[in-house]
Write an enzyme that holds these catalytic residues in place. Structure first.
Site, short mmCIF file in Angstrom:
data_model
loop_
_atom_site.label_atom_id
_atom_site.label_comp_id
_atom_site.label_asym_id
_atom_site.label_seq_id
_atom_site.Cartn_x
_atom_site.Cartn_y
_atom_site.Cartn_z
N ASN A 68 43.70 36.40 39.37
CA ASN A 68 43.38 36.48 37.81
C ASN A 68 43.42 37.77 37.26
O ASN A 68 43.87 37.87 36.16
CB ASN A 68 41.87 35.92 38.03
CG ASN A 68 41.14 36.51 38.78
OD1 ASN A 68 41.19 36.69 40.06
ND2 ASN A 68 40.01 37.63 38.49
N HIS A 103 32.32 34.19 44.78
CA HIS A 103 32.77 33.36 43.87
C HIS A 103 32.50 31.85 43.97
O HIS A 103 32.92 30.91 43.18
CB HIS A 103 34.31 33.66 43.71
CG HIS A 103 34.83 34.86 43.04
ND1 HIS A 103 34.62 34.81 41.69
CD2 HIS A 103 35.24 35.82 43.62
CE1 HIS A 103 34.83 36.16 41.45
NE2 HIS A 103 35.50 36.86 42.73
#
Length: 417
Positions: free
Chosen positions: A175, A305
């Site tokens: 990301n 996460h």
């Protein structure tokens, strides 16, 4: 006239006797009082001396205790700070096909990136890796902004320069490689090139994941680097090992509404349906004994996460687990969580490896972790990387952490039949 009793003593007057007795009494009283006072003084001195001795003993004991404590702390600190020489276990000598797995690393040498680079350099000579797998987030904080971005040198070329690491680096995008952390303010003044090309962008507008792609950037300054946006495959040992690389960021729903989504080559431009079709086609056609899939985002994780209720990364990646199960892929490699993990659940045939500790790690991330009964698990919030070694029984994994010279954990992943 002389008495028959001899000479009689002379007699003193009565008043002279009284005066002498009084003087004697006074002298005796003075001596008595003086003795008492001397005794009191001696007693007082004795008590004071005793108190001083006791105080000195207490102070000496405290100082001695503090000295011992300081010595222990100093030794512990010294041992902790003492440079560790990382080494290979004995079986490395007989390993003929090995590779390294590292993720979340590119920080221009900061955030202990140098520690993991040192570990790889010191063990590369004995493991002799054929290649390195990068599980993404190769360049922080927001990827690259030009073909010859200085991060190529500061985060990659100058960091992993040992001879043993001059092998292909097969990498996926994370990301941050897509431009995560770029703000709308930064991008608000960016004119969109009319042809939507990298060559047409200017200044801060040039952040793009495509700078890392060999298909889009012919000026990459290091021939080791191998990356494609999307899904692609590498085969080894005449088709014995197939590794399929998957671009997972476009599948994370929350990224679609972030400023980075509309960068040139951003997540909104990726055809996720087409990528899913390609993944399935590659898995279906693979006849390799050993099959491995690599992505950036985890399918299972005990880290931030996937355990934070505000994060949905593992839920967004559940589609891939179904494909891995359908096509009997035993091993999934990823990063994203800044730690090291190995996960094998009793009701899931897939083995999950998280290698995201190439630089910054999340301390105390596993303090409240409860692993399911009957599962195989390893997790460490420490810098490190993973070694994969192919052998007749499967792929043996060795986890290196920064505080141990030899692998902290090892496990064999058998091929699924």
């Amino acid at each position: 006239m002389t008495s028959s009793f001899g000479r009689l003593p002379s007699l003193k007057p009565p008043d002279q006797y009284d005066r002498n007795d009084s003087l004697n009494d006074i002298e005796e009283d003075r001596l008595f009082i003086s003795g008492v006072e001397n005794a009191k003084t001696g007693r007082k001195n004795y008590i004071n001396n005793a108190k001083r001795r006791k105080a000195l003993i207490i102070v000496g004991s405290v100082l001695g205790g503090l000295g011992i404590l300081a010595l222990i702390i100093g030794l512990a600190y010294g041992l902790r700070k003492r440079p560790i020489d990382y080494a290979c276990p004995a079986e490395a000598a007989s390993s003929t096909f090995t590779f390294f797995i590292i993720g979340d690393w590119g920080r221009q040498g900061a955030y202990t990136q140098e520690t993991t680079a040192k570990m790889m350099s010191q063990t590369g000579g004995c493991w002799k890796p054929k290649f390195v797998i990068s599980t993404g987030d190769n360049f922080y904080p927001s990827g690259l902004s030009s073909a010859m971005d200085s991060q190529w040198y500061l985060s990659f070329i100058n960091m992993y320069k040992d001879d043993s690491l001059q092998v292909p680096w097969y990498s996926v995008l994370g990301n941050h490689d897509y431009g995560d952390t770029l703000s709308s303010v930064t991008l608000s003044s960016c004119p969109r090139p009319s042809d939507n090309s990298l060559q047409g962008c200017q200044g801060s507008c040039c952040h793009s994941p495509l700078w890392q792609s060999n298909l889009n950037n012919s000026a990459i300054p290091d021939k080791r680097w191998q990356l494609q946006q999307g899904t692609w495959k590498q085969s080894f040992l005449n088709g014995t090992l197939d590794i399929i690389f998957v671009d997972t960021s476009p599948f994370i729903i929350k990224y679609q509404s972030t400023p980075m989504s509309n960068l040139i080559g951003g997540v909104s431009s990726v055809d996720t349906a087409g990528q899913t079709t390609l993944i399935e086609a590659l898995l279906k056609s693979s006849g390799a004994k050993y099959r491995v899939v690599v992505g950036h985002h985890p399918i299972r994780s005990y880290g931030h996460h996937c355990q934070d209720p505000n994060q949905s990364d593992c839920a967004d990646m559940s589609w891939l687990r179904l494909l891995l199960t359908k096509y009997k892929v035993p091993l999934y490699l990823c990063g994203h969580d800044h730690d090291l993990q190995f996960i094998k659940l009793a009701d899931d045939p897939i083995y999950y490896v998280i290698s995201g500790a190439g630089s910054d790690v999340r301390a105390n991330e596993f303090d409240d972790v409860n692993t399911p009964e009957g599962s195989m698990n390893f997790h460490a919030d420490d810098q490190g990387f993973v070694v994969g070694s192919l052998n007749p029984d499967g792929i043996k994994l060795y986890y290196y952490t920064s505080h141990s010279s030899l692998p902290t954990y090892s496990v064999t992943v058998p091929p699924l039949q």
